[in-house]
Design an enzyme around this catalytic site. Structure first.
Site, PDB file in Angstrom:
ATOM      1  N   HIS A  77       0.832  -1.210   0.000  1.00 25.03           N
ATOM      2  CA  HIS A  77       0.000   0.000   0.000  1.00 25.03           C
ATOM      3  C   HIS A  77       0.865   1.257   0.000  1.00 25.03           C
ATOM      4  O   HIS A  77       0.511   2.261  -0.626  1.00 25.03           O
ATOM      5  CB  HIS A  77      -0.984   0.043   1.174  1.00 25.03           C
ATOM      6  CG  HIS A  77      -1.915   1.207   1.035  1.00 25.03           C
ATOM      7  ND1 HIS A  77      -2.988   1.198   0.165  1.00 25.03           N
ATOM      8  CD2 HIS A  77      -1.868   2.465   1.546  1.00 25.03           C
ATOM      9  CE1 HIS A  77      -3.564   2.387   0.171  1.00 25.03           C
ATOM     10  NE2 HIS A  77      -2.909   3.180   0.998  1.00 25.03           N
ATOM     11  N   HIS A 122       3.188  10.797   2.512  1.00 24.60           N
ATOM     12  CA  HIS A 122       2.738  11.821   1.563  1.00 24.60           C
ATOM     13  C   HIS A 122       3.585  13.103   1.646  1.00 24.60           C
ATOM     14  O   HIS A 122       3.921  13.695   0.633  1.00 24.60           O
ATOM     15  CB  HIS A 122       1.274  12.169   1.806  1.00 24.60           C
ATOM     16  CG  HIS A 122       0.380  10.975   1.751  1.00 24.60           C
ATOM     17  ND1 HIS A 122       0.335  10.144   0.656  1.00 24.60           N
ATOM     18  CD2 HIS A 122      -0.484  10.452   2.653  1.00 24.60           C
ATOM     19  CE1 HIS A 122      -0.528   9.168   0.892  1.00 24.60           C
ATOM     20  NE2 HIS A 122      -1.034   9.328   2.094  1.00 24.60           N
TER      21      HIS A 122
HETATM   22 ZN   LIG Z   1      -3.107   5.268   0.842  1.00 22.91          ZN
END
Ligand SMILES: [Zn+2]
EC number: 3.5.1.108
Length: 311
Positions: A245, A272
């Site tokens: 993931h 991120h």
């Molecule tokens: Zn994700």
């Protein structure tokens, strides 16, 4: 020539945002060559276009969020990374995405539903050269120290590979594979990566809920682990679903560049925020990259020219 791609027909999806818990409708439309991927907030009057771009990223705390010009106070679309990962996995360059809320629906917590949706709509080649962002020299970003150290880097490579290593202080996660390398030219995105779901620890989920986050999250759209085990009745989809993931996310976060990379991406415990920092560091150095096209398909890396079913 390696050509740009868009959808053959319009397709729609309905779901809830994992953070907002709101119901959301998406309409994905074909777009002309050189449009890029553009989100259109159709619930605003007049509608607001938010083109996907490195400088449009306005928040990276829980998910990747974009706003016009990267203005955190502006209209936004949150949690774009799984949809962008599916677009990258299928080699899509141009798309208009109408959305009637500020968050992309989570669907099953992976990119598999988006891949199914996009493939069902069909993918067509366009009469324009596909652009790639070729990394010319290594770029690396770091954050934290000691146990909290995380880093991500891009290195020159004739192809596009992503290598990720995770390290979680959780026995259930630590019992699974912590490292994976994926080659985008392999044509196995759909099979190897797309089905990997997002995940959360019960302790973190309780904390986030108390702050009004992950309101739409459930075992229908995430892997949930307590201190010792995976709580989902059906277990994991891959033995190493957690690290896969993270690769799925990284593919989506890198696709924010607006074109696929020609590079070897490597990350240790990144997320991120670090992914966006990495792209910004790359673009800040004009000597570190160039935009390339391939008039001769034979000059492109293996697997990049074909319209393979899974990429
Ligand atoms: Zn994700």
């Amino acid at each position: 020539m390696v050509k740009q791609r868009t959808l053959k027909s319009i397709t729609r999806a309905v779901g809830v945002g994992i953070h907002s818990g709101q119901k959301v409708e998406l309409t994905l439309r074909p777009a002309p060559a050189d449009t890029g991927i553009v989100f259109r907030r159709v619930d605003l009057c007049p509608p607001v276009d938010i083109p996907v771009g490195v400088m449009s990223v306005s928040d990276t705390r829980m998910a990747t969020t974009i706003s016009p010009g990267g203005d955190p106070g502006g209209p936004k679309v949150q949690t774009i990374e799984h949809l962008l990962s599916a677009c990258a996995g299928l080699g899509l360059d141009n798309l208009i995405i109408d959305i009637n809320a500020d968050e992309v629906p989570v669907l099953d917590g992976s990119a598999a539903s988006f891949v199914f949706l996009l493939q069902s709509a069909g993918i067509v080649m366009q009469d324009a050269p596909k652009r790639f962002l070729r990394v010319k020299k290594p770029v690396e970003v770091r954050q934290g120290e000691g146990k909290k150290l995380m880093w991500a880097k891009l290195e020159p490579h004739h192809g596009y590979t992503l290598s990720f290593e995770i390290e979680f202080d959780n026995p259930a996660v630590a019992a699974t594979g912590s490292q994976f390398v994926f080659d985008m030219g392999s044509g196995t995105y759909k099979k190897e990566i797309a089905r990997a779901r997002t995940f959360g620890m019960t302790a973190d989920i309780d904390l986030m809920r108390s702050r009004g986050l992950t309101l739409g999250g459930s075992m229908d759209n995430a892997i949930v682990v307590d201190d010792y085990k995976v709580l989902n009745a059906d277990g994991l989809r891959y033995d190493d679903e957690f690290v896969k993931h993270k690769i799925l996310d990284a593919i989506g976060d890198m696709q924010v560049a607006g074109m696929p990379l020609l590079a070897a991406y490597t990350s240790f415990k990144g997320g991120h925020a670090l992914n966006n920092k990495l792209l910004r560091a790359l673009l800040a150095d004009p000597a570190a990259y160039e935009v390339v096209t391939f008039d001769d398909e034979r000059a492109a890396p293996k697997g990049f020219a074909e319209l393979a079913p899974a990429w």
